[in-house]
Design a protein around this motif. Structure first.
Motif, PDB file in Angstrom:
ATOM      1  N   LYS A  11       0.840  -1.209   0.177  1.00  0.00           N
ATOM      2  CA  LYS A  11      -0.060   0.189  -0.122  1.00  0.00           C
ATOM      3  C   LYS A  11       0.705   1.249  -0.061  1.00  0.00           C
ATOM      4  O   LYS A  11       1.885   0.947   0.388  1.00  0.00           O
ATOM      5  CB  LYS A  11      -0.939   0.261   1.195  1.00  0.00           C
ATOM      6  CG  LYS A  11      -0.396   0.077   2.769  1.00  0.00           C
ATOM      7  CD  LYS A  11      -1.261  -0.057   3.736  1.00  0.00           C
ATOM      8  CE  LYS A  11      -0.520  -0.198   5.041  1.00  0.00           C
ATOM      9  NZ  LYS A  11      -1.012   0.706   5.954  1.00  0.00           N
ATOM     10  N   ARG A  13      -0.370   1.519  -3.026  1.00  0.00           N
ATOM     11  CA  ARG A  13      -0.799   0.932  -4.301  1.00  0.00           C
ATOM     12  C   ARG A  13      -2.156   0.528  -4.398  1.00  0.00           C
ATOM     13  O   ARG A  13      -2.663  -0.186  -3.751  1.00  0.00           O
ATOM     14  CB  ARG A  13       0.212  -0.209  -4.821  1.00  0.00           C
ATOM     15  CG  ARG A  13       1.508   0.211  -4.716  1.00  0.00           C
ATOM     16  CD  ARG A  13       2.165   0.996  -6.198  1.00  0.00           C
ATOM     17  NE  ARG A  13       3.520   0.955  -6.294  1.00  0.00           N
ATOM     18  CZ  ARG A  13       4.138   2.036  -6.320  1.00  0.00           C
ATOM     19  NH1 ARG A  13       3.500   3.012  -5.835  1.00  0.00           N
ATOM     20  NH2 ARG A  13       5.461   2.063  -6.105  1.00  0.00           N
ATOM     21  N   LEU A  14      -2.883   0.906  -5.490  1.00  0.00           N
ATOM     22  CA  LEU A  14      -4.449   0.708  -5.776  1.00  0.00           C
ATOM     23  C   LEU A  14      -4.724  -0.683  -5.995  1.00  0.00           C
ATOM     24  O   LEU A  14      -5.449  -1.398  -5.384  1.00  0.00           O
ATOM     25  CB  LEU A  14      -4.875   1.357  -6.895  1.00  0.00           C
ATOM     26  CG  LEU A  14      -6.402   1.266  -7.247  1.00  0.00           C
ATOM     27  CD1 LEU A  14      -7.220   1.502  -5.899  1.00  0.00           C
ATOM     28  CD2 LEU A  14      -6.737   2.052  -8.564  1.00  0.00           C
TER      29      LEU A  14
END
Length: 53
Positions: A11, A13-14
């Motif tokens: 994270k 990161r989508l």
């Protein structure tokens, strides 16, 4: 429990969040993210409350 190692990304990161939602079969408004690092928390973000029955 789903770990960053399982996903292969960290994270924010989508892809990490999308993977988790897909694996659990839930929509973004049906889940709560809990940080394991209180010292790295950002500001509180209000979340939608479910409608009363």
């Amino acid at each position: 429990m789903i770990t960053a190692e399982e996903i292969g990304v960290y994270k924010p990161r989508l892809r990490a969040f999308a993977y988790t939602l897909d694996k659990l079969g839930v929509a973004p408004d049906e889940i709560v993210h809990v940080s394991a690092s209180p010292s790295r928390r950002g500001p509180a973000v209000p979340r939608a409350r479910p409608a009363s029955p």
